[in-house]
Design a protein around this motif. Sequence first.
Motif, PDB file in Angstrom:
ATOM      1  N   ALA A 178       0.379  -1.231  -0.314  1.00  0.00           N
ATOM      2  CA  ALA A 178      -0.431   0.072   0.142  1.00  0.00           C
ATOM      3  C   ALA A 178       1.018   0.938   0.209  1.00  0.00           C
ATOM      4  O   ALA A 178       1.792   1.360   0.387  1.00  0.00           O
ATOM      5  CB  ALA A 178      -0.837   0.303   1.335  1.00  0.00           C
ATOM      6  N   ASP A 179      -0.153   2.556  -0.844  1.00  0.00           N
ATOM      7  CA  ASP A 179       1.036   3.959  -0.549  1.00  0.00           C
ATOM      8  C   ASP A 179       1.466   4.659   1.082  1.00  0.00           C
ATOM      9  O   ASP A 179       2.037   5.030   0.990  1.00  0.00           O
ATOM     10  CB  ASP A 179       0.823   4.698  -1.237  1.00  0.00           C
ATOM     11  N   VAL A 180      -0.644   4.288   1.098  1.00  0.00           N
ATOM     12  CA  VAL A 180      -0.455   4.680   2.776  1.00  0.00           C
ATOM     13  C   VAL A 180      -1.976   3.741   4.055  1.00  0.00           C
ATOM     14  O   VAL A 180      -2.331   3.050   2.636  1.00  0.00           O
ATOM     15  CB  VAL A 180      -1.190   6.340   2.806  1.00  0.00           C
ATOM     16  N   ILE A 181      -1.891   3.622   5.176  1.00  0.00           N
ATOM     17  CA  ILE A 181      -2.450   3.157   5.514  1.00  0.00           C
ATOM     18  C   ILE A 181      -3.122   3.847   6.431  1.00  0.00           C
ATOM     19  O   ILE A 181      -2.598   4.626   7.510  1.00  0.00           O
ATOM     20  CB  ILE A 181      -1.563   1.652   6.556  1.00  0.00           C
ATOM     21  N   PHE A 182      -4.613   3.201   6.742  1.00  0.00           N
ATOM     22  CA  PHE A 182      -5.382   4.460   7.586  1.00  0.00           C
ATOM     23  C   PHE A 182      -6.157   3.543   8.350  1.00  0.00           C
ATOM     24  O   PHE A 182      -6.228   1.538   8.402  1.00  0.00           O
ATOM     25  CB  PHE A 182      -6.471   4.705   6.785  1.00  0.00           C
ATOM     26  N   TYR A 183      -5.682   3.693  10.148  1.00  0.00           N
ATOM     27  CA  TYR A 183      -6.264   2.671  10.913  1.00  0.00           C
ATOM     28  C   TYR A 183      -7.502   3.240  11.335  1.00  0.00           C
ATOM     29  O   TYR A 183      -7.482   5.212  12.148  1.00  0.00           O
ATOM     30  CB  TYR A 183      -5.957   2.500  11.602  1.00  0.00           C
TER      31      TYR A 183
END
Length: 229
Positions: free
Chosen positions: A30-35
């Motif tokens: 992934a390029d960016v991960i949100f949690y």
Amino acid sequence: MSKGKLVGVALGPGDPELITVKGLKALQTADVIFYPASDIKKSGNVSFSENILKQLNVDVPSLPLCIPMTGKNRETNYLKAFQEIQIELDKGKLVAVVSEGDALFYSTFGYLLKLAQDAGVECNVIPGIPAFIASGAEGQRPITEGNQALKVIARPNSFEEIEEELKEKQTLVVMKMSVLDNWFDFLKTQNRPFFYIERVGTSQQYSTTNVMDLELRGIPYFSLIIIYG
């Protein structure tokens, strides 16, 4: 339509080793991960998912989505969260959103997925192990077998509701059981075996099949009970 892609990744119930191989690969690429985080503070975010994510040592930028654990302003909170995701999608990024347990089983991601689909975003979902399945393994007893039914409920309104479910010949799983008090008194009246567990898959895990152990025990948010049929 946005240029990026969205993937929902289930992290499993708490033990970082219970993520699927496919889920881990998706996070790594992934390029960016949100949690999701129930609160965002300077001293640190309040996020069960972030705790699991940190243990995976994935070298990808990770950002919190503030989603309080209340029923108030739910639609507004999810819309704001999706707008943050949309910013990255519009940059053409591959965006991963993680969720503890399974991505579409009593999960935050289910609400975000619908918003993404309505916006025409290309989506993918990678499933995971929900807490009650991991709990069955910890209890070392089949949750259900043969032709016996299984029912899962969350946030029951009353013990009367649970008693009605128990009239059926089925195993009952109660998630988010902390919404009710006096589980000790209720379970004493039931002539059925049960398995209680909290914080499954973490270093704070606790479980019991003895009702006396619950007499003075506070029931935390991350807890469930399997009442066998």
